[in-house]
Design a protein around this motif. Sequence first.
Motif: not given
Length: 625
Positions: A397-400, A443-444, A458-459, A463-465
């Motif tokens: 979560i922190r890395e996200s 990520i885009k 899921a990916v 990525a959208q978030f």
Amino acid sequence: MMEKESNRKMNSLEGLNKEQIEAVTTIDRNTMVFAGPGTGKTRVITRKIAYLFEADLVPDSRKILAITFTNKAANEMKTRVQGLGIESRRIRLGTFHNLCQSVLRSYGDKIGVTRDFTFVSTANRNALIRSIRRNNGLTAMSEYELANRISTLKNSSVDYNDYVQKTDSRIIGFKAATAEYESRLRDNGMIDFDDVILLTVSLFKSNPEILWLYHNAYPFLLIDEMQDTNRMQLELIRLLGNGARNVMAVADDDQSIYGWRGALPTVIREYIMQMNAKSITLIQNYRSPQIILDAANSLIEQNSEREIKSLFGRKTESQDCLKLLNFSTALQEAEWVSDKIQEIHTDGVQYKEIIVLYRSRHPGLKVIDDIFTQRGIPFRHFGRNFNSRIDLLSDLIRESLKLIIEPSNDLILESLIAYFSRLHNYDDTINYYKELIGGELSIKKLAEITPEDDMDDAVKKFAQFCVGYSSSISNRKVYDTLNDLLKVEVSLERMEEGDVYEQIRHLESLKEKMTKSLANNLVDLIGELDLQDESNHIDDTIDEVGISTFHAAKGLEYKVVFIIALEDDIIPSRNDEAEERRGLYVAMTRSESKLFLSSSQQRESRRGGNDIEKQPCRFLSEILL
């Protein structure tokens, strides 16, 4: 000024002994206060702060700078200072890393460091080390050796240029590897935890006008746990201290147990010489009975090259005790410890007032956990999970959060793709997604893929978030959303029961910190989370027996202390026998009343398997009863 002080009641000096008063009131020269365990070093630091304000020595436009080594110590000092009626805005109190992070956030661009930098996680640092080791032909050197060599060179350097020069070794490929390591970090807007201090030192040296701002802001400098400093931190102290009116450092060379992190007991002497500091020694212990201090003194006196001091404490009373025990097996040791804990608890001692200490964790100590569980004794291990094979879900979560700040961070994105692959039982899918989006991971672009299966879906949602993150979303909402997108509950269901508790503990801790944080933006929030050390996981409100290494328990105190597995191949476990002896000294002086030292004639080996014969720790013969 002195006449004015003599006519005024100095509340800051009440209840202090002679040596403590000398440490607090000496301002005509820098000082080094040697403070043995339990001698009131935190009291001296906080009273010094109060004294400086009471004596009107701190101008209204200035602050006092106090540097500690753990967040727990910093928080304790803040609480005590506030209890003395001093406004928190008049004090800058935090760790070396907190201070240096703030400096680089403000002025790092002067030396090419982005102000929005984040710290590289251990997992991503390890992945990077693996990559550069392979790229530069350093396969004869293990990943651990390469990472440790880089860290050691940084901690022994006095600025970044000094570090770069030290990388020019005889090892073919090492200099190129370190250059690639630094370049990859900077390209991803990241630094490591050694960098934050080293880069700050370099910034101050190359920009004296910035250093002057800190000299002007902080006329008084206080340093806690000086014995834990390395060459790099000493250089930072020297730079800040040379412009301060007064510097007071507090240390105990007998508690220097972080040599493997680059800490050097010799730094204390270098500080005394460089800062022309006066030495003051505190030896009155306010924690332990004399029976325990006599034993601890007899142990540590075997070390040479130390400041001579012999602690004295309160009179030994009937409830106090010190016992040495040797058992036939580790199981017998564990059963005796659990029986004794239940007996002591029945007599009125809370579980949280009891701790079990050991030199280092290995399979032969799991028997303690098993017996406590069977007997219904609540317990917890301090700090991060001792089992390094388990990746903490809270770290994902922190890395996200870091990926939201720096979408082009390929180190983090690759690690998260690898996580999704494991979650959906796929082999490495990094190359699959590179081909799918027609180039390097982005990520885009991942946010725009057309899903073909559950993993793609899921990916994409993840990525959208990240791409669509809005600062208007509450931290709690961000946590909950990432928890769902990363399917944390699914991962927990797949883990062994014994590992789930540790994961949930860290997840709950992260959720609480994110929810309560007053950070103004995501960058500041991540900065707070990255600098949470092991001391942040110690919750004094939970009534559970503590289980900890000597190192993680440093600075803590308990009514009852059990030190187990005192066998010769466990302690001493390093070549530096003096430091190992200091580790046991630290463990013994955690006790406020009862101390039990135990060993076993047989214990499971470090690699697991059959029990092997053991010999009692050689240090036990040095303890006088």
